[in-house]
Design a protein around this motif. Sequence first.
Motif, short mmCIF file in Angstrom:
data_model
loop_
_atom_site.label_atom_id
_atom_site.label_comp_id
_atom_site.label_asym_id
_atom_site.label_seq_id
_atom_site.Cartn_x
_atom_site.Cartn_y
_atom_site.Cartn_z
N PHE A 38 0.83 -1.21 0.00
CA PHE A 38 0.00 0.00 0.00
C PHE A 38 0.86 1.26 0.00
CE2 PHE A 38 -2.10 3.33 2.51
CZ PHE A 38 -3.18 3.59 1.68
N GLN A 39 1.92 1.26 0.80
CA GLN A 39 2.81 2.42 0.84
C GLN A 39 3.53 2.63 -0.49
OE1 GLN A 39 5.30 1.57 4.24
NE2 GLN A 39 4.20 3.04 5.50
N ALA A 40 3.91 1.54 -1.11
CA ALA A 40 4.59 1.65 -2.41
C ALA A 40 3.63 2.16 -3.48
CB ALA A 40 5.18 0.32 -2.82
N ALA A 41 2.38 1.73 -3.41
CA ALA A 41 1.41 2.14 -4.42
C ALA A 41 1.01 3.61 -4.25
CB ALA A 41 0.17 1.26 -4.35
N THR A 42 0.99 4.10 -3.03
CA THR A 42 0.56 5.47 -2.79
C THR A 42 1.72 6.44 -2.56
OG1 THR A 42 0.32 5.02 -0.43
CG2 THR A 42 -1.64 4.74 -1.81
N SER A 43 2.93 5.95 -2.63
CA SER A 43 4.14 6.75 -2.43
C SER A 43 4.20 7.41 -1.05
CB SER A 43 4.28 7.83 -3.51
OG SER A 43 4.40 7.22 -4.77
N ILE A 44 3.65 6.73 -0.06
CA ILE A 44 3.75 7.20 1.33
C ILE A 44 5.00 6.55 1.92
CG2 ILE A 44 2.69 7.20 3.60
CD1 ILE A 44 -0.02 6.99 2.23
N ASN A 45 5.93 7.37 2.38
CA ASN A 45 7.18 6.85 2.91
C ASN A 45 7.28 7.03 4.42
OD1 ASN A 45 8.15 6.02 0.43
ND2 ASN A 45 8.88 8.07 -0.07
N GLU A 46 6.22 6.74 5.12
CA GLU A 46 6.21 6.86 6.58
C GLU A 46 6.57 5.51 7.19
OE1 GLU A 46 6.13 8.43 10.17
OE2 GLU A 46 5.83 9.58 8.34
N GLN A 47 7.67 5.47 7.94
CA GLN A 47 8.15 4.21 8.51
C GLN A 47 7.27 3.72 9.65
OE1 GLN A 47 10.64 2.36 7.32
NE2 GLN A 47 10.83 3.82 5.67
N THR A 48 6.65 4.64 10.36
CA THR A 48 5.86 4.23 11.52
C THR A 48 4.46 3.76 11.15
OG1 THR A 48 5.11 6.50 11.87
CG2 THR A 48 7.11 5.80 13.03
N LEU A 49 4.06 3.92 9.90
CA LEU A 49 2.71 3.54 9.48
C LEU A 49 2.49 2.04 9.58
CD1 LEU A 49 0.02 4.51 8.29
CD2 LEU A 49 1.00 4.13 6.03
N SER A 50 3.50 1.25 9.32
CA SER A 50 3.33 -0.20 9.35
C SER A 50 3.51 -0.78 10.74
CB SER A 50 4.31 -0.87 8.39
OG SER A 50 5.62 -0.72 8.85
N PHE A 51 4.00 0.02 11.69
CA PHE A 51 4.27 -0.52 13.02
C PHE A 51 3.00 -0.86 13.78
CE2 PHE A 51 4.96 0.16 17.58
CZ PHE A 51 5.85 -0.86 17.81
N LEU A 52 2.05 0.04 13.83
CA LEU A 52 0.84 -0.17 14.62
C LEU A 52 0.00 -1.34 14.10
CD1 LEU A 52 -0.80 0.76 17.02
CD2 LEU A 52 -2.01 2.33 15.50
N PRO A 53 -0.26 -1.47 12.80
CA PRO A 53 -1.02 -2.65 12.36
C PRO A 53 -0.31 -3.96 12.66
CG PRO A 53 -0.98 -1.03 10.62
CD PRO A 53 -0.05 -0.54 11.69
N ARG A 54 1.01 -3.99 12.49
CA ARG A 54 1.75 -5.22 12.80
C ARG A 54 1.69 -5.53 14.29
NH1 ARG A 54 7.49 -4.99 11.15
NH2 ARG A 54 7.22 -2.77 11.41
N LEU A 55 1.81 -4.51 15.12
CA LEU A 55 1.72 -4.71 16.56
C LEU A 55 0.36 -5.24 16.97
CD1 LEU A 55 2.93 -4.35 19.41
CD2 LEU A 55 1.96 -2.04 19.39
N LEU A 56 -0.69 -4.65 16.44
CA LEU A 56 -2.05 -5.08 16.77
C LEU A 56 -2.33 -6.50 16.30
CD1 LEU A 56 -4.07 -1.81 16.09
CD2 LEU A 56 -3.33 -2.76 18.27
#
Length: 89
Positions: A38-56
């Motif tokens: 999703f980040q690659a498709a939308t060009s969002i380069n936020e490193q912390t965006l994937s942390f919370l879903p993985r943690l949950l």
Amino acid sequence: MEPEVFVDVFRIALGQVVVLVSAAILPSLFVGLTVAVFQAATSINEQTLSFLPRLLVTLASLMFAGHWFVERLTGLFYTMIDLIPQVIG
């Protein structure tokens, strides 16, 4: 005391570790991959965006599979107790 007994104990314990760790980590891996795509498709380069879903997802998998984890570890414990006479004598 035969070396094959120790190899069997190690094999059983390592197999349990692989199964339990895989059950806890694989859902997080799939969610991380999905967020990365999703980040690659939308060009969002936020490193912390994937942390919370993985943690949950990791916490949810531990919560829902906790009973199964304890059941597997209890079975491993009983197996180790059953193998004590072979190790000693």
